[in-house]
Structure formats: structure tokens, C-alpha cells
Design a protein around this motif. Structure first.
Motif, PDB file in Angstrom:
ATOM      1  N   THR A 194     -53.956  45.852 -14.260  1.00  0.00           N
ATOM      2  CA  THR A 194     -54.534  45.219 -13.072  1.00  0.00           C
ATOM      3  C   THR A 194     -53.565  45.348 -11.898  1.00  0.00           C
ATOM      4  O   THR A 194     -52.356  45.196 -12.057  1.00  0.00           O
ATOM      5  CB  THR A 194     -54.819  43.732 -13.334  1.00  0.00           C
ATOM      6  OG1 THR A 194     -55.682  43.612 -14.465  1.00  0.00           O
ATOM      7  CG2 THR A 194     -55.473  43.067 -12.142  1.00  0.00           C
ATOM      8  N   VAL A 195     -54.100  45.629 -10.707  1.00  0.00           N
ATOM      9  CA  VAL A 195     -53.275  45.768  -9.507  1.00  0.00           C
ATOM     10  C   VAL A 195     -53.420  44.496  -8.675  1.00  0.00           C
ATOM     11  O   VAL A 195     -54.539  44.052  -8.377  1.00  0.00           O
ATOM     12  CB  VAL A 195     -53.695  47.004  -8.685  1.00  0.00           C
ATOM     13  CG1 VAL A 195     -52.801  47.145  -7.454  1.00  0.00           C
ATOM     14  CG2 VAL A 195     -53.612  48.270  -9.543  1.00  0.00           C
ATOM     15  N   LEU A 196     -52.280  43.896  -8.305  1.00  0.00           N
ATOM     16  CA  LEU A 196     -52.260  42.650  -7.539  1.00  0.00           C
ATOM     17  C   LEU A 196     -51.569  42.860  -6.216  1.00  0.00           C
ATOM     18  O   LEU A 196     -50.677  43.719  -6.090  1.00  0.00           O
ATOM     19  CB  LEU A 196     -51.513  41.546  -8.305  1.00  0.00           C
ATOM     20  CG  LEU A 196     -51.965  41.198  -9.728  1.00  0.00           C
ATOM     21  CD1 LEU A 196     -51.017  40.174 -10.324  1.00  0.00           C
ATOM     22  CD2 LEU A 196     -53.392  40.684  -9.727  1.00  0.00           C
TER      23      LEU A 196
ATOM     24  N   VAL B 243     -56.415  43.465  -6.365  1.00  0.00           N
ATOM     25  CA  VAL B 243     -56.949  44.490  -5.474  1.00  0.00           C
ATOM     26  C   VAL B 243     -57.382  45.723  -6.264  1.00  0.00           C
ATOM     27  O   VAL B 243     -57.851  46.693  -5.698  1.00  0.00           O
ATOM     28  CB  VAL B 243     -55.913  44.878  -4.402  1.00  0.00           C
ATOM     29  CG1 VAL B 243     -55.646  43.707  -3.475  1.00  0.00           C
ATOM     30  CG2 VAL B 243     -54.617  45.367  -5.031  1.00  0.00           C
ATOM     31  N   GLY B 244     -57.196  45.663  -7.563  1.00  0.00           N
ATOM     32  CA  GLY B 244     -57.620  46.763  -8.423  1.00  0.00           C
ATOM     33  C   GLY B 244     -57.788  46.263  -9.842  1.00  0.00           C
ATOM     34  O   GLY B 244     -56.925  45.554 -10.362  1.00  0.00           O
ATOM     35  N   GLY B 245     -58.920  46.604 -10.475  1.00  0.00           N
ATOM     36  CA  GLY B 245     -59.191  46.109 -11.816  1.00  0.00           C
ATOM     37  C   GLY B 245     -58.434  46.866 -12.882  1.00  0.00           C
ATOM     38  O   GLY B 245     -57.835  47.921 -12.623  1.00  0.00           O
TER      39      GLY B 245
ATOM     40  N   VAL C 169     -49.753  45.248 -13.178  1.00  0.00           N
ATOM     41  CA  VAL C 169     -49.388  44.438 -14.346  1.00  0.00           C
ATOM     42  C   VAL C 169     -49.127  45.355 -15.534  1.00  0.00           C
ATOM     43  O   VAL C 169     -49.913  46.257 -15.820  1.00  0.00           O
ATOM     44  CB  VAL C 169     -50.511  43.431 -14.667  1.00  0.00           C
ATOM     45  CG1 VAL C 169     -50.179  42.634 -15.929  1.00  0.00           C
ATOM     46  CG2 VAL C 169     -50.740  42.501 -13.491  1.00  0.00           C
ATOM     47  N   ARG C 170     -48.013  45.141 -16.229  1.00  0.00           N
ATOM     48  CA  ARG C 170     -47.641  45.983 -17.365  1.00  0.00           C
ATOM     49  C   ARG C 170     -47.587  45.227 -18.693  1.00  0.00           C
ATOM     50  O   ARG C 170     -47.233  45.820 -19.717  1.00  0.00           O
ATOM     51  CB  ARG C 170     -46.274  46.637 -17.104  1.00  0.00           C
ATOM     52  CG  ARG C 170     -46.250  47.611 -15.936  1.00  0.00           C
ATOM     53  CD  ARG C 170     -47.242  48.730 -16.139  1.00  0.00           C
ATOM     54  NE  ARG C 170     -47.168  49.748 -15.100  1.00  0.00           N
ATOM     55  CZ  ARG C 170     -48.131  50.628 -14.855  1.00  0.00           C
ATOM     56  NH1 ARG C 170     -49.245  50.599 -15.583  1.00  0.00           N
ATOM     57  NH2 ARG C 170     -48.003  51.509 -13.899  1.00  0.00           N
TER      58      ARG C 170
ATOM     59  N   ALA D 268     -60.370  51.073 -18.089  1.00  0.00           N
ATOM     60  CA  ALA D 268     -61.452  50.856 -19.059  1.00  0.00           C
ATOM     61  C   ALA D 268     -60.892  50.556 -20.447  1.00  0.00           C
ATOM     62  O   ALA D 268     -61.429  49.716 -21.186  1.00  0.00           O
ATOM     63  CB  ALA D 268     -62.355  52.090 -19.104  1.00  0.00           C
ATOM     64  N   LEU D 269     -59.779  51.213 -20.803  1.00  0.00           N
ATOM     65  CA  LEU D 269     -59.177  50.991 -22.116  1.00  0.00           C
ATOM     66  C   LEU D 269     -58.676  49.559 -22.253  1.00  0.00           C
ATOM     67  O   LEU D 269     -58.947  48.879 -23.254  1.00  0.00           O
ATOM     68  CB  LEU D 269     -58.029  51.983 -22.316  1.00  0.00           C
ATOM     69  CG  LEU D 269     -57.516  52.162 -23.742  1.00  0.00           C
ATOM     70  CD1 LEU D 269     -58.614  52.695 -24.652  1.00  0.00           C
ATOM     71  CD2 LEU D 269     -56.309  53.090 -23.758  1.00  0.00           C
ATOM     72  N   HIS D 270     -57.960  49.097 -21.233  1.00  0.00           N
ATOM     73  CA  HIS D 270     -57.437  47.738 -21.298  1.00  0.00           C
ATOM     74  C   HIS D 270     -58.558  46.702 -21.163  1.00  0.00           C
ATOM     75  O   HIS D 270     -58.463  45.605 -21.734  1.00  0.00           O
ATOM     76  CB  HIS D 270     -56.388  47.539 -20.199  1.00  0.00           C
ATOM     77  CG  HIS D 270     -55.063  48.156 -20.513  1.00  0.00           C
ATOM     78  ND1 HIS D 270     -54.593  49.270 -19.862  1.00  0.00           N
ATOM     79  CD2 HIS D 270     -54.113  47.823 -21.421  1.00  0.00           C
ATOM     80  CE1 HIS D 270     -53.402  49.602 -20.345  1.00  0.00           C
ATOM     81  NE2 HIS D 270     -53.085  48.738 -21.292  1.00  0.00           N
ATOM     82  N   ARG D 271     -59.592  47.050 -20.419  1.00  0.00           N
ATOM     83  CA  ARG D 271     -60.711  46.124 -20.313  1.00  0.00           C
ATOM     84  C   ARG D 271     -61.409  45.972 -21.668  1.00  0.00           C
ATOM     85  O   ARG D 271     -61.771  44.865 -22.073  1.00  0.00           O
ATOM     86  CB  ARG D 271     -61.702  46.619 -19.256  1.00  0.00           C
ATOM     87  CG  ARG D 271     -62.753  45.580 -18.878  1.00  0.00           C
ATOM     88  CD  ARG D 271     -63.737  46.112 -17.854  1.00  0.00           C
ATOM     89  NE  ARG D 271     -63.057  46.539 -16.639  1.00  0.00           N
ATOM     90  CZ  ARG D 271     -62.971  47.805 -16.228  1.00  0.00           C
ATOM     91  NH1 ARG D 271     -63.546  48.768 -16.942  1.00  0.00           N
ATOM     92  NH2 ARG D 271     -62.339  48.108 -15.124  1.00  0.00           N
TER      93      ARG D 271
END
Length: 762
Positions: free
Chosen positions: A128-130, A160-162, A61-62, A165-168
Motif C-alpha cells: 500500500t502507498v501512503l 494514495v495507492g492500493g 508499506v513493506r 493484487a497478490l497482497h490483496r
């Protein structure tokens, strides 16, 4: 005395250097564009898209997810869709071949509109990886910055991937601001996250359209003003930023110039991460970083070269920004504030305007003058209230932004404190929303304008000519006052004056069919400024505009004949700014999604919804009507929403009779004839189902209307109205008018004086 003379050779060398720099920038831009264009053609994704292949893809996701407003297509609204920018990193073709790639795509997820999967999609964070299964399609335009459109299968996203840390962290801050604003009034609750960090996920469509009509959308795009407000808190006004007497918090904390510049850079980068790298944010951040670099190195600063340098660097980094309307508008507005606004401000002060007011008026006018042609080219409209609305809204932007950012920062530490700060920010945020809603509700808030580059060029020439005239005219207070009065009249558009100038609406109108495209929306005059509205059309704007033109401010009853989208989707436009007593509907809740939309919209406006009962008689002012259909006593079972349309026989005090058929199909039309054998001849017939070929000839012969009105959209794909239906109506002795050719139509007079007045005669 020695007079210095500049050497011709020096001028030549300076010009050659500038020319070489231009060529170098052009070559760098071409190379960057070529490299980015190659990314769109590399790998198997473009070929799979041309084949509309079903694939399984791993995507990153971008961007933030953004809901797309459902569009009405015929009787139904398109399914709600959530869109986000993404990058395919691995794709598995239908034959099982898996390939590692880096291809930008537009990811579209069709959802149910209210289910849990919607929330899961909307909560996705960048990086995020989907894993997505769906169908690829080519992009619609050749200039789109992605190689394909990936339509994901229905259901919640599979991560499949969170996120990083920066974006979280940025996501947690944005979520904290949303939580802090949960208890605010509706407008402040939806608007404050948009003003502060560009989070527009809560903004309802009617408020979004109000911002568009008043040209206030830049406030939702997190423009440079947001970053400017944040940096002023640190370094003070730009003119004093590098001096020893600089303002802001930095000198009070004993922070040196270089450390101030470093802190400003960190603050700017954090601003970009939290607010997302949208075009206007990137432009503002690049300008800010260049200015901060000048502060840190002690060099002389000029904001105009900083703007030019920022634009050059950003376009080299991402050539697609050159095609972004948001980026173009941001750059134009900033350039106008730096070049045109100071001169206009000085001219206004020379004419006696106070300095602060002159600066504000000049800034709003300059930005509007350079941006309006672009808006006109894109949206085919010109806002007549943009400058006053921007002036009034600007009073509240700074306090809302400062308090909003304080709530954003306080939320992770103390939610009660964040809520207290959000309560303080709610007052200025609510003011901004009120300005937008009030400005958009004015009858002349917007004026139609030719679209495309010709329309933009025409407005630019007209604006330039107007400025030349204003500059050459001697300043006279009475002349300025006269122009202001003319503008107010054009915006307010008093109904009596409009009637004199345009002839619309005709005096004594009893029935009006609005031009709402492929759909139905009509009004029955029920007294001064009062009308009973039957159906609302497919879009809120046309029916709202039609009722404003008719001078309707009070609606005792809105009757929705059935729940197809081309009859009910415009309901918010009927409710906007009007006193509405009740909404009446058919008893068949089909389609269920659109029936639920009507009940949600009515509940939000606190308007009761009741079903129409067969044989029911009601009065409103000079109107008397009876519900003729649906008639369950006849044993007829509706096969769909059209057959369950509420049908009215209306009589006016002047003796005009009207038969409003909704979208009845031939079986229900025959049932209507059997249920009411004494059905009288009528003066006006609202032709069923947009004049489709599915009509009962016997009903038309029995009704024998003098006027037959067809509500139909231009160039619709259904072939409405049918030539066979038009011929049958004319054979029955009716004069036929249709909205696709005549525009809105009003019926006036009675008896021998009965006539139909078209707003746009063919």
C-alpha cells in the motif's frame, strides 16, 4: 590385493576448492552488505533525519502493521503506537524540495489506543502507498536496517495507492480466517490465526508473555514446522519424498515427481505470501525449495546442505537477516533438529524410551540447548519449563495447523464451512494456550540470568558442561528420577520449602512492599494464602511474581489509590491466576485513559469495580481499615490524581497500625491532618509519592512511624527518594527501607518485636 590410496594432491586440490568457495562467499556477502548499507546513506532522508525535519513523504508499506505495547513513563503510559516497515519513494523537505528516493524507514504512528484510526492503521496491507506527514529522526542503533524513523502525525493513514493484487488476495485470506474464528473462545480466537499464518494482532499481552515465559513464541512466528506440515500433506515424510512409494496426496492423485516438486514450490511461495516473509518463514521456504528442487531433478538430498544453502542465499539477498534474532534462532533450532536430535533420540531409545517419545524429547531438548544461550543473551532469563511445555504443545500444533489452513482455504468459498473447521481447530489451539498459561503461572517457570554476550556464553558453557557430566555418568533410574524431582521442586517452588531455603517471606508477615520499580504495589496479609492488595505497580510481571513468592492465591480486595500508570498498569498481574473479589478505586477518574484501562481489565476478568467512600470501614480476616481520604467534606478540591489518592489507616489483630498515603501531595497531606486531628501514631508508614521532596513535615511528625517504607525504582530520573524526606523521616524516629536498595520488604511481628525484613539486604 590392491589397496586404494588417496593422492595427496587430490586432498590439497579439494581443500583449496573449499577454501576458494569460502572466500567467494565471504566476498559476495561483503559486496551485498555494502550495497544494502549504501541504500541507507543514499539520498536526502538520512540528512533530514539528523536535523529532525518535518517532511511530507510518499511511502510504500513493506510489512504488516504491529502494535507496540505502551511502556509506563512515570505516572503515565506512553501513547499506543503502531509500527511498520516502509520505503520512502518521494520526500518533500521543509523548503519544498521534492526528491524521488528509495530509502527504507521505520514508520511509527501514535494513536489514541481505541479510536477508528487504530483500526485503519492495523488494516494496512504490504505494498500500500501512503502519503505521510511527520517528523524524521535518526535510528537509535547503528545496525538498524532502516535509514530513519518517520513519526507520522496523529490521525488515520492517507492511502494514495492500493496494495497489489497478490497482497490483496493474501489479505483477504487472512481476513477470512479472522472472520471464521470470531465466534471462538478468547484464547483460541486470538491464537489460531497466529498458529496458522503468524497473524498475532489479536493476541493479548498476557498470553504473549506466557508464550515468552515458556519459550513457545516460535509457534507464533510461523516456523518451519508449519510449512513442513503443509508439505507433508502433499509429498509425505521427507525420507520417502522421492521414492515411488512416497506418501501424501501427490501419489494418490497420480502426480509425477517433477510435477509434485512444482506444486510444492507453488505451495511454498503461496505460504510465504500469506504468512509474510518473516525471517523464520524465509528460512523454512528456502530449505523447502532447495529440497523440492532436489526431488524434481532426482538428485540425492541432504537437509543439512539444504539448510546451509538456504542460509547463504538468504543472507546474500538480505544481509540484515544476519542480525535478526528470529532468523538466528530459526537456523539454530533447525540445525539442532538435523544434527543433535537424532543422536539423542537413539541414546534415549537405547535406555528404553519408546521411539516416538524419544524423538519428541530429543527434538525439544536439542532445540532448547542451542537456542537457550541466545534467548538468555537477549532477554536475561532462562525458561525451566520450556521442554515439557514444548512437548505438550506439540501434540496439538499439527491438528490446529491443518484445520486452520483448511479454514483459511474454505473461507472465500463457504464461510459456514470455514467456521465449522475453525471450531474443530479451536480445541487444539485452546490446548496450546492452556499449556502456555499453566507453564508461565508456575513460580519457577523462569530464572533470571545475566544478559548480553557474556550471559549467553556462560549459559552455553554451563549447558556443555552439564551434557558432559550426563554423558559420563552411568545411567541409573533412581538418579534420573531424583533429577526430575529436583527440577519439579525448582519449578513449583512450594512456599514452605522456599521459606526454609531463602527466608522469604518471613513467618507471620503482616505487610509486604513489592519491588516493582518506579511504582507502588503492596500486600496486607489477610489469612492463609489471602491478602488485600493496595496498588499494582507499573508492570504485570513484577507484582505477579511478588504475590506468587508471598503465596497469595486469593485477593478479597484490590485497592487502587489513584489511576496513575505506575499504580494501575500492573493490574493484570494481580488478577492472573487468583481469585479476586472486588476492585476499589478513587472517585477521580484521572487520567481518563488509565481509568478506562482499569474498568476494561476488571470487566474482562468479571471483577466488580466500586469507589472508595470517605470514612468507610472494612474487615478482611485479621485486618481492619478505614478510608481517611479523599475528604470532600473538608472543602478541599483535588488538583490532580495524586491529591485524590485513597488513604488508609490499617490495624491488624496483633496491634500493628499502618498508614498508607498513596501519592498524596503536601496540600492533601495538610487536609488529611485537618480532617483527622486525632490521627494516632503509626507503626508503619508507606511514604507518599516514592519519597519525593513534596511532603508535609507536620504529618510526618504526627505519624511518628517506627518503620518508613519507600517504593522506588533504581536510577529513576526523578531523584526519588529525596534526601530531605529521608532525613525528616529519620529525625521523626523511623527506620527507613527502600525497594531500590533493599528489594521487597516485609513487616513482621508487633510491639517491641516489630521489624522489617528486606529480601535483598544492602
Amino acid at each position: 590385493m590392491t589397496v586404494p590410496v588417496s593422492a595427496p594432491g587430490g586432498r590439497w586440490r579439494g581443500g583449496a576448492t573449499a577454501f576458494a568457495a569460502v572466500l567467494l562467499c565471504a566476498a559476495a556477502g561483503a559486496a551485498s552488505a555494502g550495497l544494502h548499507g549504501a541504500d541507507l546513506r543514499r539520498g536526502p532522508v538520512p540528512a533530514l533525519a539528523r536535523e529532525h525535519a518535518r517532511v511530507t513523504a510518499e511511502v510504500t508499506v513493506r510489512s504488516d502493521p504491529r502494535p507496540v505495547v505502551p511502556r509506563v513513563r512515570g505516572s503515565r503510559a506512553a501513547p499506543p503506537t503502531i509500527v511498520l516497515n516502509a520505503e520512502v519513494t518521494r520526500v518533500t523537505a521543509p523548503d519544498g524540495t521534492a526528491t524521488r528516493v528509495r530509502t527504507p524507514v521505520l514508520l511509527m504512528a501514535r494513536t489514541g489506543g481505541q479510536g477508528p484510526s487504530d483500526g485503519a492503521w492495523l488494516r494496512l496491507l504490504p505494498s500500500t502507498v501512503l502519503q505521510v506527514t511527520g517528523r524524521l529522526s535518526p535510528p537509535r542503533g547503528t545496525g538498524d536496517p532502516f535509514a530513519a524513523v518517520l513519526y507520522a502525525d496523529t490521525g488515520p493513514p492517507r492511502a494514495v495507492g492500493g496494495p497489489s493484487a497478490l497482497h490483496r488476495t493474501a489479505g483477504d485470506l487472512r481476513a477470512g480466517l479472522r472472520e471464521a474464528t470470531d465466534g471462538l473462545p478468547p484464547d483460541a480466537r486470538s491464537l489460531l490465526p497466529g498458529l496458522v499464518v503468524g497473524d498475532t494482532s489479536r493476541i493479548p499481552e498476557d498470553l504473549r508473555r506466557a508464550f515468552e515465559a515458556t519459550d513457545l513464541t516460535h509457534l507464533l512466528a510461523v516456523s518451519g514446522s508449519n510449512l513442513t506440515i503443509v508439505l507433508i500433506l502433499l509429498i509425505g515424510p521427507a525420507g520417502r519424498a522421492s521414492s515411488a512409494e512416497r506418501g501424501g496426496l501427490a501419489p494418490r492423485l497420480g502426480v509425477s515427481l517433477r510435477t509434485t516438486a512444482l506444486l510444492g514450490g507453488v505451495l511454498t511461495l503461496a505460504f510465504v505470501v500469506v504468512c509474510r516473509p518473516e525471517p523464520s518463514v524465509l528460512r523454512a521456504a528456502a530449505c523447502g525449495l532447495i529440497t523440492l528442487l532436489a526431488i524434481g531433478t532426482g538428485r540425492r538430498r541432504s537437509l543439512l546442505p539444504a539448510l546451509a544453502g538456504a542460509v547463504l542465499l538468504l543472507v546474500l539477498y538480505d544481509p540484515w537477516l544476519a542480525r535478526s534474532p528470529g532468523f538466528l534462532l530459526s537456523v539454530l533450532a533447525t540445525g539442532a533438529l538435523l544434527t543433535i536430535a537424532p543422536r539423542w533420540s537413539a541414546a534415549l531409545q537405547a535406555r528404553g524410551l519408546p521411539p516416538r517419545l524419544a524423538e519428541a524429547v530429543a527434538a525439544a531438548a536439542a532445540a532448547q540447548a542451542v537456542c537457550a544461550p541466545v534467548v538468555a543473551a537477549l532477554a536475561a532469563r532462562v525458561s525451566l519449563v520450556a521442554i515439557p511445555c514444548n512437548l505438550l504443545a506439540e501434540l496439538a500444533v499439527a491438528p490446529a495447523t491443518v484445520l486452520g489452513f483448511a479454514a483459511l482455504a474454505a473461507a472465500p468459498l463457504s464461510m459456514p464451512l470455514a467456521r465449522l473447521l475453525a471450531d474443530g481447530a479451536a480445541v487444539p489451539a485452546g490446548w496450546v494456550a492452556s499449556v502456555a498459561r499453566t507453564g508461565a503461572s508456575l513460580p519457577g517457570a523462569e530464572a533470571a540470568w545475566p544478559d548480553g554476550w557474556r550471559g549467553g556464553l556462560l549459559l552455553a558453557v554451563a549447558t556443555g558442561a552439564l551434557l558432559l557430566v550426563v554423558r559420563r555418568l552411568p545411567y541409573r533410574r533412581w538418579l534420573a528420577a531424583g533429577c526430575a524431582v529436583m527440577l519439579v521442586v525448582a519449578v513449583v517452588r512450594p512456599v514452605p520449602l522456599v521459606r526454609v531455603v531463602t527466608g522469604w517471606p518471613p513467618p507471620g508477615w503482616v505487610f509486604a512492599m513489592c519491588d516493582v520499580g518506579q511504582g507502588d504495589a503492596t500486600a496486607l496479609a489477610a489469612g492463609d494464602g489471602t491478602a488485600v492488595v493496595v496498588d499494582a505497580g507499573p508492570d504485570p510481571e513484577p507484582v505477579d511474581r511478588c504475590l506468587r513468592d508471598l503465596g497469595v492465591t486469593r485477593v478479597p480486595l484490590v485497592l487502587l489509590t489513584h489511576f496513575h500508570a505506575d499504580h494501575v498498569a500492573g493490574l493484570p498481574g494481580v488478577l492472573r491466576g487468583r481469585s479476586v473479589g472486588q476492585i476499589q478505586t478513587t472517585g477521580l477518574l484521572d487520567p481518563p485513559g488509565q481509568a478506562a484501562f482499569v474498568h476494561r481489565t476488571a470487566a474482562a476478568a468479571r471483577v466488580p469495580v466500586v469507589p472508595a467512600a470517605l470514612g468507610e470501614r472494612r474487615r478482611a480476616g485479621p485486618l481492619d481499615w478505614q478510608v481517611l481520604w479523599p475528604a470532600p467534606a473538608t472543602g478541599f478540591v483535588p488538583e490532580g490524581a495524586n491529591d485524590a489518592s485513597v488513604t488508609l489507616l490499617v490495624r491488624t489483630r496483633s496491634g500493628v497500625t499502618l498508614l498508607l498515603l498513596g501519592d498524596l501531595e503536601p496540600p492533601s497531606q495538610r487536609g488529611l491532618s485537618r480532617a483527622h486531628p486525632a490521627l494516632p501514631r503509626v507503626d508503619v508508614l508507606k511514604v507518599a509519592h516514592h519519597g519525593s521532596a513534596h511532603q508535609d513535615p507536620e504529618l510526618l511528625r504526627r505519624a511518628r512511624p517506627r518503620l518508613a517504607l519507600v517504593s522506588v525504582g533504581r536510577d529513576n530520573p526523578y531523584g526519588h527518594p529525596s534526601p530531605r524526606t529521608l532525613d525528616a523521616l529519620r529525625e521523626a524516629g523511623a527506620a527507613v527501607l527502600r525497594t531500590d536498595r533493599h528489594g521487597a520488604v516485609a513487616v513482621t511481628g508487633s510491639g517491641r518485636d516489630l521489624r522489617a525484613v528486606a529480601r535483598h539486604p544492602p
